[in-house]
Design a protein around this motif. Structure first.
Motif, PDB file in Angstrom:
ATOM      1  N   PRO A  11       0.837  -1.207   0.000  1.00 10.97           N
ATOM      2  CA  PRO A  11       0.000   0.000   0.000  1.00 10.97           C
ATOM      3  C   PRO A  11       0.873   1.258   0.000  1.00 10.97           C
ATOM      4  N   ALA A  12       0.436   2.257  -0.725  1.00 11.27           N
ATOM      5  CA  ALA A  12       1.199   3.498  -0.788  1.00 11.27           C
ATOM      6  C   ALA A  12       1.410   4.091   0.603  1.00 11.27           C
ATOM      7  N   SER A  13       0.450   3.874   1.488  1.00 12.73           N
ATOM      8  CA  SER A  13       0.553   4.421   2.846  1.00 12.73           C
ATOM      9  C   SER A  13       1.619   3.724   3.677  1.00 12.73           C
ATOM     10  N   GLU A  14       2.075   2.545   3.225  1.00  6.39           N
ATOM     11  CA  GLU A  14       3.072   1.774   3.976  1.00  6.39           C
ATOM     12  C   GLU A  14       4.440   1.745   3.300  1.00  6.39           C
ATOM     13  N   ALA A  15       4.557   2.324   2.124  1.00  9.63           N
ATOM     14  CA  ALA A  15       5.837   2.333   1.409  1.00  9.63           C
ATOM     15  C   ALA A  15       6.833   3.217   2.157  1.00  9.63           C
ATOM     16  N   ILE A  16       8.044   2.711   2.328  1.00 12.40           N
ATOM     17  CA  ILE A  16       9.075   3.447   3.066  1.00 12.40           C
ATOM     18  C   ILE A  16      10.336   3.553   2.214  1.00 12.40           C
ATOM     19  N   GLY A  17      11.173   4.542   2.522  1.00 12.18           N
ATOM     20  CA  GLY A  17      12.427   4.691   1.797  1.00 12.18           C
ATOM     21  C   GLY A  17      12.736   6.147   1.500  1.00 12.18           C
ATOM     22  N   THR A  18      13.811   6.349   0.754  1.00 14.49           N
ATOM     23  CA  THR A  18      14.262   7.679   0.338  1.00 14.49           C
ATOM     24  C   THR A  18      14.625   7.627  -1.132  1.00 14.49           C
ATOM     25  N   LEU A  19      14.087   8.531  -1.932  1.00 13.26           N
ATOM     26  CA  LEU A  19      14.299   8.498  -3.379  1.00 13.26           C
ATOM     27  C   LEU A  19      15.648   9.095  -3.792  1.00 13.26           C
ATOM     28  N   GLY A  20      16.243   9.888  -2.934  1.00 13.74           N
ATOM     29  CA  GLY A  20      17.615  10.335  -3.171  1.00 13.74           C
ATOM     30  C   GLY A  20      17.794  11.441  -4.182  1.00 13.74           C
ATOM     31  N   ALA A  21      16.749  12.182  -4.510  1.00 15.00           N
ATOM     32  CA  ALA A  21      16.910  13.306  -5.442  1.00 15.00           C
ATOM     33  C   ALA A  21      17.764  14.391  -4.773  1.00 15.00           C
ATOM     34  N   ASP A  22      18.789  14.853  -5.465  1.00 14.81           N
ATOM     35  CA  ASP A  22      19.663  15.887  -4.907  1.00 14.81           C
ATOM     36  C   ASP A  22      20.316  16.685  -6.036  1.00 14.81           C
ATOM     37  N   PRO A  23      19.529  17.484  -6.756  1.00 12.66           N
ATOM     38  CA  PRO A  23      20.095  18.247  -7.869  1.00 12.66           C
ATOM     39  C   PRO A  23      21.157  19.258  -7.439  1.00 12.66           C
ATOM     40  N   ILE A  24      21.058  19.795  -6.239  1.00 13.77           N
ATOM     41  CA  ILE A  24      22.082  20.736  -5.783  1.00 13.77           C
ATOM     42  C   ILE A  24      23.380  19.996  -5.485  1.00 13.77           C
ATOM     43  N   GLY A  25      23.268  18.815  -4.900  1.00 13.95           N
ATOM     44  CA  GLY A  25      24.455  17.989  -4.689  1.00 13.95           C
ATOM     45  C   GLY A  25      25.117  17.617  -6.005  1.00 13.95           C
ATOM     46  N   LEU A  26      24.287  17.335  -7.031  1.00 13.58           N
ATOM     47  CA  LEU A  26      24.820  17.048  -8.361  1.00 13.58           C
ATOM     48  C   LEU A  26      25.570  18.259  -8.917  1.00 13.58           C
ATOM     49  N   ARG A  27      25.020  19.428  -8.692  1.00 11.41           N
ATOM     50  CA  ARG A  27      25.674  20.659  -9.146  1.00 11.41           C
ATOM     51  C   ARG A  27      27.045  20.779  -8.492  1.00 11.41           C
ATOM     52  N   ALA A  28      27.111  20.460  -7.200  1.00 13.58           N
ATOM     53  CA  ALA A  28      28.380  20.546  -6.481  1.00 13.58           C
ATOM     54  C   ALA A  28      29.382  19.522  -6.993  1.00 13.58           C
ATOM     55  N   ARG A  29      28.923  18.314  -7.285  1.00 15.40           N
ATOM     56  CA  ARG A  29      29.838  17.250  -7.714  1.00 15.40           C
ATOM     57  C   ARG A  29      30.284  17.401  -9.167  1.00 15.40           C
ATOM     58  N   THR A  30      29.414  17.935 -10.022  1.00 10.97           N
ATOM     59  CA  THR A  30      29.714  17.968 -11.462  1.00 10.97           C
ATOM     60  C   THR A  30      30.106  19.346 -11.975  1.00 10.97           C
ATOM     61  N   GLY A  31      29.731  20.391 -11.248  1.00 11.80           N
ATOM     62  CA  GLY A  31      29.972  21.741 -11.744  1.00 11.80           C
ATOM     63  C   GLY A  31      28.961  22.178 -12.783  1.00 11.80           C
ATOM     64  N   GLU A  32      27.990  21.330 -13.075  1.00  9.12           N
ATOM     65  CA  GLU A  32      26.965  21.638 -14.068  1.00  9.12           C
ATOM     66  C   GLU A  32      25.646  21.978 -13.382  1.00  9.12           C
ATOM     67  N   PRO A  33      24.884  22.934 -13.921  1.00  8.05           N
ATOM     68  CA  PRO A  33      23.595  23.267 -13.300  1.00  8.05           C
ATOM     69  C   PRO A  33      22.596  22.123 -13.449  1.00  8.05           C
ATOM     70  N   HIS A  34      21.860  21.881 -12.401  1.00 12.31           N
ATOM     71  CA  HIS A  34      20.788  20.880 -12.413  1.00 12.31           C
ATOM     72  C   HIS A  34      19.550  21.530 -11.824  1.00 12.31           C
ATOM     73  N   ASP A  35      18.482  21.574 -12.588  1.00 16.86           N
ATOM     74  CA  ASP A  35      17.253  22.254 -12.191  1.00 16.86           C
ATOM     75  C   ASP A  35      16.628  21.549 -10.987  1.00 16.86           C
ATOM     76  N   VAL A  36      16.221  22.331 -10.010  1.00 15.07           N
ATOM     77  CA  VAL A  36      15.598  21.782  -8.813  1.00 15.07           C
ATOM     78  C   VAL A  36      14.116  21.485  -9.042  1.00 15.07           C
ATOM     79  N   ALA A  37      13.515  22.098 -10.055  1.00 16.80           N
ATOM     80  CA  ALA A  37      12.068  21.979 -10.272  1.00 16.80           C
ATOM     81  C   ALA A  37      11.587  20.536 -10.417  1.00 16.80           C
TER      82      ALA A  37
END
Length: 629
Positions: free
Chosen positions: A181-207
Motif C-alpha cells: 500500500p502506498a501508505s506503507e511504502a518506506i524509503g528515500t528516493l535520493g533526489a539531490d540536484p544541488i548535490g549534483l551541481r556541487a559534484r559535477t559543476g553543471e547546473p541541475h534544475d531543482v524543479a
C-alpha cells in the motif's frame, strides 16, 4: 573493638576525600605549570597561563581547552524529541531499536547486488542504499536487485544521480508489483540536484525534484524524496562547520523550491516540505567533533525551520551518517576498521538516525563479502555488545561536548548566513566562492598532514613496507565528477610516494633505500634512528640500520645505499657529525641528512628530519635524489 564501637565508626554517609582540602582550578594550574616548566615548554617567570599551552584549535578556529568544568556550562540543550532537538529528534531515541543500520551497494551486476543485499539483511542490516545509473546498477534492474527483499520492512534509499526520476518510478513499480500500500511504502528516493551541481559543476534544475516531492507527499506519506548531501563538501576538504553551513543553505534552497513547486504544480506546506528531506553527513574518526556535529546540526535545522514557519513537531532532522571516505586509506586498509568504528561510535552517540559504515576497502574499490561483514558487525558490536544506544544522548551534560556543540553551531551558522548573503548555495557553487573556502581548509589540513601534526596511522606513521597490496574492482561511477568540487583523501600524497616506491621495486628488485648512520651507543642513537626509519618508510623508502658500529662509513659503503641520515644524540653530533658527514659524502653519499633540529654547524649535512618537519617535502626530495620518478 566492641559491636557498639564498630557501629559508631561507620558514618551513615560516605564522603570521598572528606579529610582533604577541596582543590581549586589554581591548584591544577600550578601542577600543569610544574610539568610544563620541567619539559621546557614554560619558561620560569612566564606570565602565560599554563593551560593555554595545551589548547588545540579545530579547522573551524574553535579553541578546545584542556579542561572543562561547571564554570563552562552553556545553555541547557533541552530534551530529546523537543526543539531545539540537540539531544535527539525522537523522544525515545534509539533505545528500543538502535539506529538504522544502512548498507551501501554499488555493484553494476543486479544478481551480484541481490546476493550481497540479502547477505547484509540476513547479517543484521536494516536498510539498503543503492547506487544506480551511470556505470553502476542499471535503473531498469532495480527490481532484480531487490528480489526477495521485503521492501516494506527494509527501507531502500536510492542514489541515482541525474537519473533520480527514473529510479523513483522503478521503485514505485516495485511497490505496485508487490502490492505494498502506498501508505506503507518506506524509503528515500535520493533526489539531490544541488548535490549534483556541487559534484559535477553543471547546473541541475531543482524543479523536477520539487515536482516529484509534491507527488510523493500526496501519495506516499512515509517516503522521503530529497537528500541534502553534506558529504560532497566534506570530501572536498571542508571543515565540519563548512559542511554544516552548506547543508543548511542547501536545505533552505530545497524548502523554497518545494513550497513553490512551479507552474502546474501546487507547492507543499512548509511542514510537508521539511518532511521530504533527509540529511546526509560525514562521520569522522574524531569522535568528539562527530558527536558535536550531529547534535549541532539538529540545533541549526531547528532554528532554520522555526524561522521558516515549520510547526514545532515537524522541526526534527532525519540524519543519515556516513563514515568519512576522505579518512580512508588504500595502504594498510585494515586500520580503516578502527577509523570507521570510531566514526560509527561518534555518529551513534551524536544521535544519527541511520548510519552507514563504509567497508575498510572502500577507498580501493568495491568491497568484498568479508569487508561488508566487518562493516555490519561494527554496528552489532556497538549496539549489542557495547549497548551504545541504551541511553539517549549519553554525551549530553558533558561540559566539553556541550561547549563543542555550541561553538560548532555558532561557527556553522556564520557559514550558513554568509552563503545566504552571497545569494544562496547555488550562487556560491557557481561563483566558486564556496570552493575557495573549502580549498583553503584543505590547504591548512594538507599542511598538518605533511608535517604529521595530523598523523595517518599505517601511512604517514608506522607504514608497513611488507604489506600485501589489496586489490579490488573499481567502484562504478554514477556521475561525471570532473568539473565539480574536488574529492580528496587525506592519505593521497603519501600513497602516491608509495606507488613510486612500488614501481621502483618492480623494476629494480629492491626498494629505494637510505642508510642510517648511527652514532654512539645503542641508547644514544635508537630514538632518532627509529624516528628517521618511521619517516622514510612513509615514503616507501627502506631504512638500513647497522646498529652499533665502529666504522659507520665502511658500513655505509657495504650497504649499497647512496643516501645517508645521521642518527645520534646531541652530544654525539657535536663530537662526530661534521666529520662523519664529510666522510660519507666522500664515500659516495649523494646527500646526508641529520635527524635533529636544523643547524648550520655541519657544512656537508644537506637537510634535517625533526618533529614538525615537512615529511612530504623530505620524502619527495629523497626519492628524487635517488632517481625514483
Amino acid at each position: 573493638m566492641t559491636e557498639a564501637g564498630t557501629k559508631a565508626s561507620v558514618p551513615d554517609e560516605l564522603k570521598l576525600a572528606a579529610e582533604f582540602a577541596t582543590p581549586s582550578r589554581a591548584d591544577w594550574q600550578e601542577l600543569v605549570a610544574g610539568v610544563l616548566r620541567k619539559s621546557g615548554a614554560l619558561p620560569e617567570g612566564s606570565a602565560v597561563e599554563p593551560e593555554s599551552l595545551l589548547v588545540s584549535t579545530t579547522y573551524d578556529g574553535i579553541a578546545v581547552q584542556p579542561l572543562y568544568t561547571a564554570e563552562d556550562t552553556v545553555t541547557a540543550p533541552g530534551f530529546p524529541g523537543l526543539p531545539p532537538f540537540v539531544r535527539g529528534s525522537r523522544p525515545e531515541g534509539s533505545v528500543a531499536t538502535g539506529w538504522d543500520i544502512r548498507a551501501q551497494h554499488a555493484e553494476a551486476d543486479p544478481r551480484a547486488t541481490n546476493k550481497a543485499v540479502l547477505a547484509d539483511l540476513e547479517g543484521g542490516v536494516s536498510s539498503i542504499w543503492l547506487r544506480l545509473g551511470g556505470d553502476a546498477l542499471p535503473v531498469e534492474s532495480l527490481a532484480d536487485a531487490l528480489n526477495e527483499v521485503y521492501v516494506d520492512l527494509a527501507s531502500v534509499t536510492l542514489d541515482a544521480g541525474a537519473e533520480y526520476e527514473a529510479a523513483a518510478e522503478a521503485l514505485f513499480d516495485v511497490f505496485t508489483e508487490r502490492e505494498i500500500p502506498a501508505s506503507e511504502a518506506i524509503g528515500t528516493l535520493g533526489a539531490d540536484p544541488i548535490g549534483l551541481r556541487a559534484r559535477t559543476g553543471e547546473p541541475h534544475d531543482v524543479a523536477p525534484a520539487a515536482a516529484l516531492a509534491a507527488r510523493v507527499a500526496a501519495k506516499y506519506p512515509k517516503l522521503r524524496t530529497i537528500v541534502v548531501d553534506g558529504t560532497v563538501f566534506h570530501e572536498a576538504g571542508g571543515s565540519d562547520a563548512q559542511e554544516l553551513g552548506a547543508v543548511m543553505a542547501t536545505g533552505v534552497a530545497y524548502l523554497r523550491a518545494l513550497t513553490d513547486a512551479g507552474p502546474g504544480v501546487d507547492g507543499l506546506s512548509v511542514d510537508e516540505a521539511a518532511s521530504q528531506l533527509e540529511f546526509r553527513l560525514a562521520a569522522s574518526a574524531d569522535q568528539f567533533l562527530t558527536i558535536a556535529k550531529f547534535r549541532a546540526a539538529r540545533r541549526l535545522w531547528a532554528r532554520v525551520t522555526e524561522v521558516s514557519g515549520v510547526s514545532a513537531e515537524a522541526r526534527g532532522m532525519h540524519q543519515h551518517a556516513v563514515t568519512s571516505s576522505a579518512m580512508l586509506t588504500k595502504r594498510d586498509p585494515w586500520v580503516n576498521m578502527l577509523r570507521t568504528t570510531l566514526a560509527c561510535f561518534g555518529a551513534g552517540i551524536g544521535g544519527a538516525d541511520a548510519i552507514t559504515v563504509v567497508p575498510f576497502d572502500g577507498a580501493i574499490g568495491l568491497p568484498d563479502a568479508f569487508s561488508r561483514r566487518i562493516a555490519r558487525n561494527t554496528h552489532a558490536i556497538l549496539l549489542e555488545e557495547s549497548k551504545l544506544a541504551g541511553v539517549i544522548d549519553p554525551a549530553g551534560g558533558s561540559w566539553y561536548v556541550e561547549n563543542l556543540t555550541e561553538e560548532l553551531a555558532r561557527v556553522a551558522w556564520q557559514e550558513f548566513t554568509g552563503i545566504e548573503r552571497d545569494g544562496g548555495i547555488e550562487a556560491v557553487l557557481d561563483s566558486g566562492a564556496l570552493a575557495g573556502r573549502l580549498a583553503a581548509t584543505w590547504a591548512a589540513r594538507s599542511k598538518r598532514i605533511a608535517t604529521r601534526e595530523d598523523p595517518i596511522t599505517g601511512v604517514s606513521e608506522f607504514a608497513n613496507l611488507t604489506e600485501k597490496k589489496v586489490e579490488r574492482v573499481p567502484v562504478p561511477s554514477i556521475v561525471d565528477a570532473h568539473g565539480g568540487l574536488p574529492r580528496v583523501r587525506y592519505a593521497q600524497e603519501y600513497e602516491e610516494l608509495r606507488d613510486r616506491s612500488d614501481a621502483y621495486l618492480a623494476e629494480h628488485g629492491e626498494r629505494p633505500k637510505v642508510f642510517l648512520a648511527t652514532l654512539g651507543s645503542l641508547a644514544s642513537h635508537t630514538g632518532r634512528a627509529g624516528f628517521a626509519a618511521n619517516l622514510f618508510q612513509a615514503g616507501g623508502i627502506e631504512a638500513i640500520n647497522p646498529g652499533v658500529t665502529d666504522d659507520v662509513v665502511k658500513a655505509f659503503t657495504e650497504s649499497g645505499a647512496t643516501f645517508a641520515c645521521l642518527c645520534g644524540s646531541d652530544r654525539s653530533y657535536g663530537e662526530q657529525a661534521g666529520e662523519v658527514a664529510t666522510a660519507l659524502k666522500k664515500a659516495g653519499a649523494q646527500a646526508v641528512l641529520l635527524a635533529g633540529k636544523p643547524t648550520k654547524d655541519y657544512a656537508d649535512v644537506t637537510g634535517f628530519l625533526f618533529t614538525g618537519c615537512d615529511a612530504l617535502e623530505v620524502l619527495t626530495g629523497t626519492l628524487e635524489t635517488l632517481g625514483v620518478q
